[in-house]
Design an enzyme around this catalytic site. Structure first.
Site, PDB file in Angstrom:
ATOM      1  N   LYS A   1     -13.585  -4.929   3.401  1.00  0.00           N
ATOM      2  CA  LYS A   1     -14.525  -3.822   3.174  1.00  0.00           C
ATOM      3  C   LYS A   1     -15.968  -4.185   3.532  1.00  0.00           C
ATOM      4  O   LYS A   1     -16.762  -3.303   3.855  1.00  0.00           O
ATOM      5  CB  LYS A   1     -14.446  -3.367   1.718  1.00  0.00           C
ATOM      6  CG  LYS A   1     -13.160  -2.623   1.432  1.00  0.00           C
ATOM      7  CD  LYS A   1     -13.066  -2.143   0.017  1.00  0.00           C
ATOM      8  CE  LYS A   1     -11.722  -1.460  -0.180  1.00  0.00           C
ATOM      9  NZ  LYS A   1     -11.488  -1.026  -1.541  1.00  0.00           N
TER      10      LYS A   1
ATOM     11  N   ASN B   1     -16.239 -14.128 -11.334  1.00  0.00           N
ATOM     12  CA  ASN B   1     -15.542 -14.270 -10.049  1.00  0.00           C
ATOM     13  C   ASN B   1     -15.107 -15.699  -9.788  1.00  0.00           C
ATOM     14  O   ASN B   1     -15.747 -16.653 -10.241  1.00  0.00           O
ATOM     15  CB  ASN B   1     -16.470 -13.798  -8.911  1.00  0.00           C
ATOM     16  CG  ASN B   1     -15.705 -13.543  -7.633  1.00  0.00           C
ATOM     17  OD1 ASN B   1     -14.649 -12.914  -7.668  1.00  0.00           O
ATOM     18  ND2 ASN B   1     -16.200 -14.037  -6.508  1.00  0.00           N
ATOM     19  N   ARG B   2     -13.992 -15.834  -9.053  1.00  0.00           N
ATOM     20  CA  ARG B   2     -13.474 -17.152  -8.663  1.00  0.00           C
ATOM     21  C   ARG B   2     -14.566 -17.945  -7.930  1.00  0.00           C
ATOM     22  O   ARG B   2     -14.784 -19.111  -8.195  1.00  0.00           O
ATOM     23  CB  ARG B   2     -12.258 -16.920  -7.747  1.00  0.00           C
ATOM     24  CG  ARG B   2     -11.594 -18.143  -7.234  1.00  0.00           C
ATOM     25  CD  ARG B   2     -10.389 -17.771  -6.415  1.00  0.00           C
ATOM     26  NE  ARG B   2     -10.705 -16.991  -5.218  1.00  0.00           N
ATOM     27  CZ  ARG B   2      -9.820 -16.596  -4.314  1.00  0.00           C
ATOM     28  NH1 ARG B   2      -8.553 -16.891  -4.484  1.00  0.00           N
ATOM     29  NH2 ARG B   2     -10.198 -15.900  -3.259  1.00  0.00           N
TER      30      ARG B   2
ATOM     31  N   SER C   1      -0.946   4.167   0.389  1.00  0.00           N
ATOM     32  CA  SER C   1      -1.858   5.131   1.022  1.00  0.00           C
ATOM     33  C   SER C   1      -1.161   5.931   2.129  1.00  0.00           C
ATOM     34  O   SER C   1      -1.402   7.136   2.254  1.00  0.00           O
ATOM     35  CB  SER C   1      -3.099   4.424   1.572  1.00  0.00           C
ATOM     36  OG  SER C   1      -3.859   3.935   0.492  1.00  0.00           O
TER      37      SER C   1
ATOM     38  N   ASP D   1     -14.743   4.735  -2.722  1.00  0.00           N
ATOM     39  CA  ASP D   1     -14.297   4.059  -3.952  1.00  0.00           C
ATOM     40  C   ASP D   1     -15.205   4.429  -5.130  1.00  0.00           C
ATOM     41  O   ASP D   1     -14.733   4.558  -6.261  1.00  0.00           O
ATOM     42  CB  ASP D   1     -14.320   2.531  -3.768  1.00  0.00           C
ATOM     43  CG  ASP D   1     -13.112   2.017  -3.003  1.00  0.00           C
ATOM     44  OD1 ASP D   1     -12.083   2.722  -2.962  1.00  0.00           O
ATOM     45  OD2 ASP D   1     -13.200   0.916  -2.440  1.00  0.00           O
TER      46      ASP D   1
ATOM     47  N   GLY E   1      -5.153   1.944 -12.009  1.00  0.00           N
ATOM     48  CA  GLY E   1      -5.761   2.027 -10.681  1.00  0.00           C
ATOM     49  C   GLY E   1      -5.170   3.149  -9.832  1.00  0.00           C
ATOM     50  O   GLY E   1      -5.736   3.530  -8.808  1.00  0.00           O
TER      51      GLY E   1
ATOM     52  N   ALA F   1     -15.899  -9.891  -7.391  1.00  0.00           N
ATOM     53  CA  ALA F   1     -17.257  -9.650  -6.876  1.00  0.00           C
ATOM     54  C   ALA F   1     -17.183  -9.195  -5.419  1.00  0.00           C
ATOM     55  O   ALA F   1     -18.101  -9.429  -4.633  1.00  0.00           O
ATOM     56  CB  ALA F   1     -18.096 -10.921  -7.005  1.00  0.00           C
TER      57      ALA F   1
ATOM     58  N   SER G   1       0.824  -1.215   0.000  1.00  0.00           N
ATOM     59  CA  SER G   1       0.000   0.000   0.000  1.00  0.00           C
ATOM     60  C   SER G   1       0.854   1.259   0.000  1.00  0.00           C
ATOM     61  O   SER G   1       1.842   1.358   0.730  1.00  0.00           O
ATOM     62  CB  SER G   1      -0.909   0.008   1.226  1.00  0.00           C
ATOM     63  OG  SER G   1      -1.647   1.224   1.230  1.00  0.00           O
TER      64      SER G   1
ATOM     65  N   GLY H   1     -15.656  -5.898  -2.647  1.00  0.00           N
ATOM     66  CA  GLY H   1     -15.975  -4.498  -2.389  1.00  0.00           C
ATOM     67  C   GLY H   1     -15.676  -3.587  -3.573  1.00  0.00           C
ATOM     68  O   GLY H   1     -16.499  -2.750  -3.954  1.00  0.00           O
TER      69      GLY H   1
ATOM     70  N   THR I   1      -9.204  -1.894   3.561  1.00  0.00           N
ATOM     71  CA  THR I   1      -8.898  -2.428   2.234  1.00  0.00           C
ATOM     72  C   THR I   1      -9.074  -3.947   2.218  1.00  0.00           C
ATOM     73  O   THR I   1      -9.567  -4.540   3.190  1.00  0.00           O
ATOM     74  CB  THR I   1      -7.495  -1.956   1.762  1.00  0.00           C
ATOM     75  OG1 THR I   1      -7.333  -2.332   0.391  1.00  0.00           O
ATOM     76  CG2 THR I   1      -6.366  -2.566   2.583  1.00  0.00           C
TER      77      THR I   1
HETATM   78  P1  NAP Z   1     -12.351  -7.854  -1.695  1.00  0.00           P
HETATM   79  O1  NAP Z   1     -13.614  -7.191  -1.332  1.00  0.00           O
HETATM   80  O2  NAP Z   1     -11.676  -8.702  -0.681  1.00  0.00           O
HETATM   81  O3  NAP Z   1     -12.616  -8.748  -3.023  1.00  0.00           O
HETATM   82  C1  NAP Z   1     -11.550  -9.452  -3.590  1.00  0.00           C
HETATM   83  C2  NAP Z   1     -12.006 -10.037  -4.920  1.00  0.00           C
HETATM   84  O4  NAP Z   1     -10.869 -10.583  -5.566  1.00  0.00           O
HETATM   85  C3  NAP Z   1     -13.019 -11.161  -4.767  1.00  0.00           C
HETATM   86  O5  NAP Z   1     -13.877 -11.163  -5.864  1.00  0.00           O
HETATM   87  C4  NAP Z   1     -12.112 -12.400  -4.754  1.00  0.00           C
HETATM   88  O6  NAP Z   1     -12.749 -13.562  -5.217  1.00  0.00           O
HETATM   89  C5  NAP Z   1     -11.078 -11.984  -5.778  1.00  0.00           C
HETATM   90  N1  NAP Z   1      -9.814 -12.692  -5.569  1.00  0.00           N
HETATM   91  C6  NAP Z   1      -8.991 -12.609  -4.485  1.00  0.00           C
HETATM   92  N2  NAP Z   1      -7.907 -13.381  -4.662  1.00  0.00           N
HETATM   93  C7  NAP Z   1      -8.060 -13.976  -5.891  1.00  0.00           C
HETATM   94  C8  NAP Z   1      -7.292 -14.878  -6.631  1.00  0.00           C
HETATM   95  N3  NAP Z   1      -6.127 -15.361  -6.169  1.00  0.00           N
HETATM   96  N4  NAP Z   1      -7.750 -15.283  -7.846  1.00  0.00           N
HETATM   97  C9  NAP Z   1      -8.913 -14.811  -8.334  1.00  0.00           C
HETATM   98  N5  NAP Z   1      -9.701 -13.927  -7.675  1.00  0.00           N
HETATM   99  C10 NAP Z   1      -9.277 -13.527  -6.462  1.00  0.00           C
HETATM  100  O7  NAP Z   1     -11.242  -6.809  -2.178  1.00  0.00           O
HETATM  101  P2  NAP Z   1     -11.445  -5.404  -2.917  1.00  0.00           P
HETATM  102  O8  NAP Z   1     -11.413  -4.359  -1.923  1.00  0.00           O
HETATM  103  O9  NAP Z   1     -12.600  -5.536  -3.863  1.00  0.00           O
HETATM  104  O10 NAP Z   1     -10.063  -5.292  -3.734  1.00  0.00           O
HETATM  105  C11 NAP Z   1      -9.854  -6.014  -4.930  1.00  0.00           C
HETATM  106  C12 NAP Z   1      -8.605  -5.446  -5.628  1.00  0.00           C
HETATM  107  O11 NAP Z   1      -8.855  -4.093  -6.053  1.00  0.00           O
HETATM  108  C13 NAP Z   1      -7.367  -5.352  -4.713  1.00  0.00           C
HETATM  109  O12 NAP Z   1      -6.226  -5.606  -5.466  1.00  0.00           O
HETATM  110  C14 NAP Z   1      -7.359  -3.921  -4.232  1.00  0.00           C
HETATM  111  O13 NAP Z   1      -6.064  -3.455  -3.900  1.00  0.00           O
HETATM  112  C15 NAP Z   1      -7.884  -3.222  -5.503  1.00  0.00           C
HETATM  113  N6  NAP Z   1      -8.527  -1.936  -5.175  1.00  0.00           N
HETATM  114  C16 NAP Z   1      -7.911  -0.813  -5.603  1.00  0.00           C
HETATM  115  C17 NAP Z   1      -8.487   0.412  -5.354  1.00  0.00           C
HETATM  116  C18 NAP Z   1      -7.823   1.661  -5.878  1.00  0.00           C
HETATM  117  O14 NAP Z   1      -8.073   2.737  -5.320  1.00  0.00           O
HETATM  118  N7  NAP Z   1      -7.053   1.583  -6.946  1.00  0.00           N
HETATM  119  C19 NAP Z   1      -9.671   0.491  -4.613  1.00  0.00           C
HETATM  120  C20 NAP Z   1     -10.288  -0.686  -4.212  1.00  0.00           C
HETATM  121  C21 NAP Z   1      -9.697  -1.916  -4.487  1.00  0.00           C
HETATM  122  P3  NAP Z   1     -13.508 -14.574  -4.199  1.00  0.00           P
HETATM  123  O15 NAP Z   1     -14.888 -13.996  -4.015  1.00  0.00           O
HETATM  124  O16 NAP Z   1     -13.484 -15.846  -4.913  1.00  0.00           O
HETATM  125  O17 NAP Z   1     -12.695 -14.569  -2.922  1.00  0.00           O
END
Ligand code: NAP
Length: 292
Positions: free
Chosen positions: A76, A160-161, A27, A112, A255, A137, A25, A139, A72
């Protein structure tokens, strides 16, 4: 006896980030630079929190007198049950990335959605009426869907996985925001079938995140020339997915822009001040450089 909510760290007031992992991070760089630039006595630290300790970490930040915190991956949605109230987009999505601790109450926000909208403003006419594919799928995926719906996107497919989670999110959004949506699994054949028909694809999984810089869910053959490919992964700033997108002739959106825009909205919530966006962007770019 509890610790006074006025407790300071040195002379500074604490703002945290909780997630796992948080090593990638930037941030803390962005927020601390903004606080310094604005001469504010705030101090931002990232905490790597195990899931079993999530409730304790949230209560601990409150007990230590923190002004608030970011949330994060992967908390979330899991953090919601520890908060007192959700407002605005956090209330719609039941997903929180920013918490303000106000008079002992923890209020959950979602910056977000605005972060994505501000990033995609230049493309809003392309998004209006188009079909979208969101990888993930969680946050970030739900925030992306709300942003796309507000720009008039016609239909969203979540790949989604965990298939049940994709279907659950599609169903939730169909009911909640009346958007046409469906959930599918993350297999390569599913992605090949759908990605080429979409005007925009957003990666909301951590695939491609540092240190696994070479992983991409899509190859150039699966990407439509002229479509918009946004990767929420911001570290590295040009992910393997964006490299494939460039080769396919797509419009690439990093991103990093979203990271800065969502951070700017969180800054406003904590300080009630206008954020120094240019400083935040500059520091974000500089901070990413140290991971190469
Ligand atoms: P989250 O709510 O925990 O969701 C994670 C998602 O990624 C779920 O759909 C999960 O699938 C999938 N996933 C996790 N590990 C995986 C893997 N090894 N193979 C395939 N799918 C996988 O997390 P989030 O907050 O949405 O964040 C998701 C990504 O977006 C992160 O990399 C985060 O850093 C990034 N992000 C960036 C910003 C930005 O400001 N640029 C903002 C928000 C998020 P399952 O449901 O199968 O577990």
């Amino acid at each position: 006896m509890g610790i006074s909510p006025q407790t300071r760290f040195g002379n500074k007031r604490l703002i945290g980030l909780i997630g796992q992992p948080v090593k990638h991070s930037i941030s803390p760089d962005i927020h601390n630079a903004a606080f310094n630039y604005m001469n504010l006595d705030y101090f931002y630290i990232a905490f790597d929190v195990k899931e079993r300790a999530l409730g304790l970490a949230v209560k601990g930040l409150k007990a230590l007198g923190a002004l608030g915190f970011n949330v994060t991956i992967p908390y979330k949605q899991k953090v919601v049950k520890f908060l007192d109230k959700l407002v605005d987009d956090a209330k719609v999505l039941k997903t929180v990335n920013t918490v303000v601790i106000e008079k002992d109450r923890m209020i959950g926000y979602n910056t977000d959605v605005l972060g994505i909208m501000n990033t995609l403003v230049p493309y809003k006419d392309v998004i209006s009426g188009c079909e979208a594919l969101i990888l993930g799928a969680g946050g970030g995926a739900s925030a992306a869907a709300l942003a796309l719906a507000r720009f008039g996107c016609n239909h969203i497919t979540f790949a989604n996985r965990t298939l049940s989670r994709a279907r659950r999110l599609a169903n939730f959004l169909r009911q909640k925001i009346k958007i046409s949506a469906e959930g599918i699994g993350l297999s390569a054949s599913n992605l090949s079938a759908i990605a080429k028909t979409c005007g925009i694809v957003i990666n909301a999984t951590p695939i491609g995140m540092w240190p696994n810089n070479n992983n991409s869910l899509l190859k150039k053959e699966q990407i439509r020339s002229g479509s918009i490919i946004m990767d929420m992964v911001y570290n590295p700033s040009e992910t393997a997915l964006l490299r494939e997108a460039k080769l396919a002739g797509a419009i690439c959106v990093s991103g990093l822009d979203m990271l800065v825009f969502q951070a700017a909205e969180s800054f406003k919530l904590w300080t009630s001040l206008e954020p120094p966006i240019e400083v935040m962007k500059e520091v974000a770019l500089e901070a990413i450089g140290r991971f190469v």
